[in-house]
Write a protein that holds these residues in place. Structure first.
Motif, PDB file in Angstrom:
ATOM      1  N   ILE A  69      47.217  42.860  24.450  1.00  0.00           N
ATOM      2  CA  ILE A  69      47.505  43.411  25.773  1.00  0.00           C
ATOM      3  C   ILE A  69      46.204  43.669  26.527  1.00  0.00           C
ATOM      4  O   ILE A  69      45.187  44.033  25.940  1.00  0.00           O
ATOM      5  CB  ILE A  69      48.336  44.710  25.690  1.00  0.00           C
ATOM      6  N   ALA A  70      46.271  43.463  27.837  1.00  0.00           N
ATOM      7  CA  ALA A  70      45.142  43.790  28.707  1.00  0.00           C
ATOM      8  C   ALA A  70      45.242  45.247  29.130  1.00  0.00           C
ATOM      9  O   ALA A  70      46.321  45.841  29.124  1.00  0.00           O
ATOM     10  CB  ALA A  70      45.133  42.889  29.933  1.00  0.00           C
ATOM     11  N   LEU A  71      44.111  45.825  29.490  1.00  0.00           N
ATOM     12  CA  LEU A  71      44.070  47.238  29.858  1.00  0.00           C
ATOM     13  C   LEU A  71      44.256  47.472  31.346  1.00  0.00           C
ATOM     14  O   LEU A  71      44.442  48.602  31.784  1.00  0.00           O
ATOM     15  CB  LEU A  71      42.740  47.847  29.419  1.00  0.00           C
ATOM     16  N   ARG A  72      44.185  46.415  32.135  1.00  0.00           N
ATOM     17  CA  ARG A  72      44.361  46.559  33.572  1.00  0.00           C
ATOM     18  C   ARG A  72      44.983  45.269  34.093  1.00  0.00           C
ATOM     19  O   ARG A  72      45.175  44.301  33.356  1.00  0.00           O
ATOM     20  CB  ARG A  72      43.036  46.851  34.274  1.00  0.00           C
ATOM     21  N   GLY A  73      45.314  45.254  35.378  1.00  0.00           N
ATOM     22  CA  GLY A  73      45.811  44.025  35.959  1.00  0.00           C
ATOM     23  C   GLY A  73      44.782  42.924  35.818  1.00  0.00           C
ATOM     24  O   GLY A  73      43.604  43.127  36.126  1.00  0.00           O
ATOM     25  N   ASN A  74      45.221  41.775  35.313  1.00  0.00           N
ATOM     26  CA  ASN A  74      44.298  40.644  35.210  1.00  0.00           C
ATOM     27  C   ASN A  74      44.086  40.113  36.620  1.00  0.00           C
ATOM     28  O   ASN A  74      44.937  39.424  37.175  1.00  0.00           O
ATOM     29  CB  ASN A  74      44.867  39.559  34.305  1.00  0.00           C
ATOM     30  N   GLY A  75      42.937  40.455  37.181  1.00  0.00           N
ATOM     31  CA  GLY A  75      42.751  40.254  38.603  1.00  0.00           C
ATOM     32  C   GLY A  75      41.759  39.180  38.957  1.00  0.00           C
ATOM     33  O   GLY A  75      40.652  39.140  38.422  1.00  0.00           O
ATOM     34  N   VAL A  76      42.153  38.325  39.875  1.00  0.00           N
ATOM     35  CA  VAL A  76      41.217  37.383  40.480  1.00  0.00           C
ATOM     36  C   VAL A  76      40.369  38.141  41.485  1.00  0.00           C
ATOM     37  O   VAL A  76      40.891  38.895  42.325  1.00  0.00           O
ATOM     38  CB  VAL A  76      41.977  36.239  41.173  1.00  0.00           C
ATOM     39  N   ILE A  77      39.070  37.981  41.375  1.00  0.00           N
ATOM     40  CA  ILE A  77      38.140  38.556  42.350  1.00  0.00           C
ATOM     41  C   ILE A  77      37.770  37.440  43.324  1.00  0.00           C
ATOM     42  O   ILE A  77      37.160  36.446  42.932  1.00  0.00           O
ATOM     43  CB  ILE A  77      36.904  39.149  41.664  1.00  0.00           C
ATOM     44  N   MET A  78      38.175  37.613  44.571  1.00  0.00           N
ATOM     45  CA  MET A  78      38.034  36.531  45.550  1.00  0.00           C
ATOM     46  C   MET A  78      36.866  36.808  46.491  1.00  0.00           C
ATOM     47  O   MET A  78      36.657  37.939  46.935  1.00  0.00           O
ATOM     48  CB  MET A  78      39.334  36.370  46.333  1.00  0.00           C
ATOM     49  N   ALA A  79      36.110  35.752  46.757  1.00  0.00           N
ATOM     50  CA  ALA A  79      34.939  35.844  47.630  1.00  0.00           C
ATOM     51  C   ALA A  79      34.668  34.469  48.204  1.00  0.00           C
ATOM     52  O   ALA A  79      35.140  33.451  47.684  1.00  0.00           O
ATOM     53  CB  ALA A  79      33.727  36.355  46.847  1.00  0.00           C
ATOM     54  N   TRP A  80      33.883  34.436  49.266  1.00  0.00           N
ATOM     55  CA  TRP A  80      33.557  33.142  49.872  1.00  0.00           C
ATOM     56  C   TRP A  80      32.948  32.185  48.865  1.00  0.00           C
ATOM     57  O   TRP A  80      33.263  30.990  48.853  1.00  0.00           O
ATOM     58  CB  TRP A  80      32.573  33.323  51.032  1.00  0.00           C
ATOM     59  N   ARG A  81      32.085  32.679  47.989  1.00  0.00           N
ATOM     60  CA  ARG A  81      31.388  31.797  47.041  1.00  0.00           C
ATOM     61  C   ARG A  81      32.065  31.770  45.673  1.00  0.00           C
ATOM     62  O   ARG A  81      31.546  31.143  44.745  1.00  0.00           O
ATOM     63  CB  ARG A  81      29.921  32.234  46.909  1.00  0.00           C
ATOM     64  N   GLY A  82      33.201  32.448  45.558  1.00  0.00           N
ATOM     65  CA  GLY A  82      33.957  32.402  44.319  1.00  0.00           C
ATOM     66  C   GLY A  82      34.764  31.118  44.215  1.00  0.00           C
ATOM     67  O   GLY A  82      34.697  30.226  45.065  1.00  0.00           O
ATOM     68  N   THR A  83      35.577  31.042  43.163  1.00  0.00           N
ATOM     69  CA  THR A  83      36.381  29.834  42.957  1.00  0.00           C
ATOM     70  C   THR A  83      37.554  29.770  43.920  1.00  0.00           C
ATOM     71  O   THR A  83      37.940  28.690  44.385  1.00  0.00           O
ATOM     72  CB  THR A  83      36.887  29.785  41.505  1.00  0.00           C
ATOM     73  N   VAL A  84      38.152  30.920  44.241  1.00  0.00           N
ATOM     74  CA  VAL A  84      39.275  30.947  45.181  1.00  0.00           C
ATOM     75  C   VAL A  84      39.082  32.099  46.169  1.00  0.00           C
ATOM     76  O   VAL A  84      38.388  33.074  45.884  1.00  0.00           O
ATOM     77  CB  VAL A  84      40.640  31.123  44.458  1.00  0.00           C
ATOM     78  N   HIS A  85      39.718  31.938  47.321  1.00  0.00           N
ATOM     79  CA  HIS A  85      39.796  33.026  48.302  1.00  0.00           C
ATOM     80  C   HIS A  85      40.964  32.718  49.235  1.00  0.00           C
ATOM     81  O   HIS A  85      41.504  31.594  49.233  1.00  0.00           O
ATOM     82  CB  HIS A  85      38.478  33.194  49.061  1.00  0.00           C
ATOM     83  N   PRO A  86      41.407  33.673  50.049  1.00  0.00           N
ATOM     84  CA  PRO A  86      42.637  33.481  50.825  1.00  0.00           C
ATOM     85  C   PRO A  86      42.569  32.380  51.880  1.00  0.00           C
ATOM     86  O   PRO A  86      43.614  31.952  52.380  1.00  0.00           O
ATOM     87  CB  PRO A  86      42.849  34.849  51.487  1.00  0.00           C
ATOM     88  N   PHE A  87      41.369  31.940  52.233  1.00  0.00           N
ATOM     89  CA  PHE A  87      41.235  30.921  53.275  1.00  0.00           C
ATOM     90  C   PHE A  87      40.963  29.540  52.699  1.00  0.00           C
ATOM     91  O   PHE A  87      40.618  28.609  53.434  1.00  0.00           O
ATOM     92  CB  PHE A  87      40.126  31.337  54.248  1.00  0.00           C
ATOM     93  N   ARG A  88      41.142  29.414  51.412  1.00  0.00           N
ATOM     94  CA  ARG A  88      40.816  28.178  50.698  1.00  0.00           C
ATOM     95  C   ARG A  88      41.625  26.977  51.203  1.00  0.00           C
ATOM     96  O   ARG A  88      41.174  25.829  51.092  1.00  0.00           O
ATOM     97  CB  ARG A  88      41.089  28.416  49.204  1.00  0.00           C
ATOM     98  N   PHE A  89      42.818  27.228  51.778  1.00  0.00           N
ATOM     99  CA  PHE A  89      43.705  26.134  52.160  1.00  0.00           C
ATOM    100  C   PHE A  89      43.784  25.952  53.679  1.00  0.00           C
ATOM    101  O   PHE A  89      44.684  25.293  54.191  1.00  0.00           O
ATOM    102  CB  PHE A  89      45.103  26.367  51.573  1.00  0.00           C
ATOM    103  N   LYS A  90      42.837  26.510  54.380  1.00  0.00           N
ATOM    104  CA  LYS A  90      42.758  26.332  55.831  1.00  0.00           C
ATOM    105  C   LYS A  90      42.015  25.028  56.160  1.00  0.00           C
ATOM    106  O   LYS A  90      40.972  24.725  55.542  1.00  0.00           O
ATOM    107  CB  LYS A  90      42.012  27.501  56.470  1.00  0.00           C
ATOM    108  N   PRO A  91      42.491  24.249  57.129  1.00  0.00           N
ATOM    109  CA  PRO A  91      41.746  23.039  57.519  1.00  0.00           C
ATOM    110  C   PRO A  91      40.305  23.331  57.923  1.00  0.00           C
ATOM    111  O   PRO A  91      39.404  22.527  57.643  1.00  0.00           O
ATOM    112  CB  PRO A  91      42.574  22.511  58.699  1.00  0.00           C
ATOM    113  N   ALA A  92      40.064  24.489  58.552  1.00  0.00           N
ATOM    114  CA  ALA A  92      38.694  24.821  58.955  1.00  0.00           C
ATOM    115  C   ALA A  92      37.785  24.969  57.740  1.00  0.00           C
ATOM    116  O   ALA A  92      36.613  24.571  57.775  1.00  0.00           O
ATOM    117  CB  ALA A  92      38.690  26.097  59.798  1.00  0.00           C
ATOM    118  N   TRP A  93      38.320  25.562  56.659  1.00  0.00           N
ATOM    119  CA  TRP A  93      37.503  25.713  55.459  1.00  0.00           C
ATOM    120  C   TRP A  93      37.145  24.351  54.865  1.00  0.00           C
ATOM    121  O   TRP A  93      36.019  24.157  54.377  1.00  0.00           O
ATOM    122  CB  TRP A  93      38.215  26.570  54.412  1.00  0.00           C
TER     123      TRP A  93
END
Length: 579
Positions: A296-320
């Protein structure tokens, strides 16, 4: 005179017993005395007002490549970990035919988000067989002890060669050879075998990992290899589809071999069985003689999102897509442009075809379950702290709020997105599981998910959050330490550690609980070939001792590298005989 004495600390010995004030004396790599009058030491550490714990044992890491070039073994070593078990989730680098090196790297990069360029540059590949890999690990001393699983992906690739692809059906001869290779690896010192059966684990080319389509007959035949040796842990990550009936064959294998089977127990969108049902099915098998253990994990297994990370909320925008391949400096200049920002905020997402499309949509649009990581971030955030809630309070759209927070600190702002283990918006469901004897604290993924997750700090989080700071139900200090030390060690047969007692390994932490605090994560580009990884330090670790030598003081490596390669179970009688 002793080599080292830790003076006057509150000893939390790993047994679950009440803490007591005592000195701890060390000679060589062993603890030799605990009490009030242990004598002087050539070197002493003042631990008055601090706690003294065994070194933490982390059984779910992915340092398989990093361990071949890095002596420090950060970030786990920064958080009191003195023993790591690698080769989880069916991915690793041995056995490895020369023509499969690139394939194994792509598998690790896809499953564990470790930069393939870093692995390609960092590893020497001075091995082919699993015993040779163990010998190669012996060449580099480290701050921690390392132990291994034999990984299913490497074994399958070694036997099937070019035939290895999703859905490949091995012959009886193939299965027999895979079983032989696993037995060879365990006899060389591996502590177990690992596999993965989840759609979330794919190679960098999008192919499912080999274990996903393996039959129960193949898995049981491989498990029997460990039964022939007489020890070993069968480790698995699985989507637990009902049609697979995983717990039935896991129970059969454990009862037949007498060995433990352990699996990742999570609240997950990929798992067909809810967590409550996972635990109930496990216990149903254990009631009839199986030994299945939930990690078991001790906390939510969380993605940390940033511009230079692997994913972020704008990853699927044509502008990106227009700036995705530019240098960071060029990207940052475009991101600062108000007109470009308006496009990113207002454009519709364009999602690729994917069997995890629901996950991708939550990455891009999951504002109610995404959170700003500010200076004093709480890893059990409330829903009224979400980006959705904060944006509403600020009178702007969630997308604009997310964009602005990611632009903070010269484009280094972070978003926390707990994709697993946070279905209820809190961690209350873990309260009973942390008290259970059929679960272990795990799933830190140390060394992996370099651009998305930073959970190697789990031992620090356990002490800071679950023991000291959490609102509502907390866990006792002595219980938390037992969970991260003795319980994890015993699952893998490491009976010589996880306790502060005469004769046991002198793996210890001296921790100032009042000062203990997780730092803010940051993205470093310090892997071979400039590969990126998320890192996180902590204040409050006064010192870490590995095998009697001080490896860290106040979070800084001291130069000692007494860590070695664990080969097979380490029995209690060996520890006591060393007294």
């Amino acid at each position: 005179m002793h080599d080292l004495v830790i003076r006057g600390g509150m000893v939390v010995d790993g047994s679950g017993g009440k803490p007591r004030t005592a000195d701890v004396a060390i000679d060589g790599d062993r603890i030799v005395a605990i009490g009030d009058n242990v004598g002087a030491g050539r070197e002493e550490i003042d631990a008055v007002g601090k706690i003294v714990t065994p070194g933490f044992v982390d059984v779910h890491t992915h340092y398989d490549g990093q361990a071949t070039w890095d002596a420090e073994m950060a970030p786990s070593s920064w958080h009191g970990v003195t023993t790591v078990v690698m080769g989880n989730c069916g991915v690793g680098f041995a056995p490895a035919r020369p023509d499969r090196h690139e394939w194994l790297i792509s598998l690790m990069e896809g499953v564990e988000d470790i930069p393939g360029t870093a692995l390609a540059e960092g590893m020497r590949w001075d091995w082919e067989t699993f015993p040779e890999y163990m010998d190669a690990l012996e060449k580099l001393p480290r701050t921690v002890d390392v132990a291994c699983h034999v990984p299913h992906g490497a074994v399958r690739a070694y036997v099937l060669g070019d035939r290895e692809r999703p859905g490949a059906v091995p012959t009886d001869e193939d299965i027999a050879e895979m079983s032989r290779l696993v037995e060879e690896g365990v006899r060389a010192g591996a502590l177990g075998f690992s596999t993965s059966r989840t759609v979330l684990h794919k190679s960098i080319d999008g192919e499912l990992v080999p274990g996903t389509t393996a039959t129960a007959e193949e898995l049981i035949a491989i498990g029997r290899a460990m039964g022939r040796v007489g020890y070993g842990v069968f480790e698995m990550a699985s989507d637990l589809k009902r049609e697979w009936n995983e717990f039935a064959w896991m129970g059969d294998l454990s009862r037949e071999t007498g060995l433990p089977v352990t699996f990742a127990a999570l609240q997950s969108i990929a798992k067909e069985l809810p967590l409550e049902e996972q635990i109930a099915e496990m216990r149903r098998q254990n009631a009839t003689g199986a030994n299945i253990v939930a990690q078991i994990a001790l906390r939510g297994n969380g993605v940390i999102m940033a511009w230079r990370g692997t994913v972020h909320p704008f990853r699927f925008k044509p502008a990106w897509a227009e700036i995705e391949r530019l240098s960071w400096d060029a990207q940052y200049e475009r991101l600062k442009d108000p007109a470009f920002k308006a496009r990113m905020v207002e454009e519709d997402n364009v999602f690729p075809e994917s069997d995890i499309i629901d996950f991708l949509k939550i990455v891009a649009l999951g504002w109610p379950v995404q959170f700003e990581m500010d200076a004093d971030f709480n890893y059990e955030p409330r829903m009224d702290e979400s980006i959705m809630a904060r944006a509403a309070a600020a009178g702007i759209s969630p997308a604009e709020y997310a964009y602005d927070l990611m632009m903070k600190d010269e484009g280094k702002g972070f978003i926390y997105f707990p994709i697993l283990n946070y279905r209820d918006g809190n961690l209350n469901f873990l309260e009973d599981l942390q008290a259970a004897g059929d679960t272990v604290n795990s799933l830190s993924d140390g060394g992996a998910h370099c651009g998305t997750i930073c959970d190697a700090a789990s031992p620090t989080f356990m002490l800071q959050h679950w023991v000291r700071d959490r609102e509502g139900h907390r866990i006792a200090l002595e219980h938390a330490v037992k969970r991260q030390c003795r319980d994890t060690a015993l699952l893998y047969g490491l009976e010589d550690r996880g306790l502060i007692a005469p004769g046991y390994l002198a793996d210890l932490n001296i921790i100032d609980m009042e000062r203990l605090k997780l730092g803010k994560p940051w993205l470093a580009f310090d892997l071979p070939a400039g590969g990126k990884r998320l890192l996180q330090k902590a204040e409050g670790y006064v010192a870490t001792v590995k095998s009697g030598q001080i490896t860290f003081r106040e979070g800084e490596m001291q130069g000692a590298t007494p860590g070695g390669v664990i080969r097979g179970p380490q029995r209690a009688e060996l520890a006591i005989a060393a007294e």
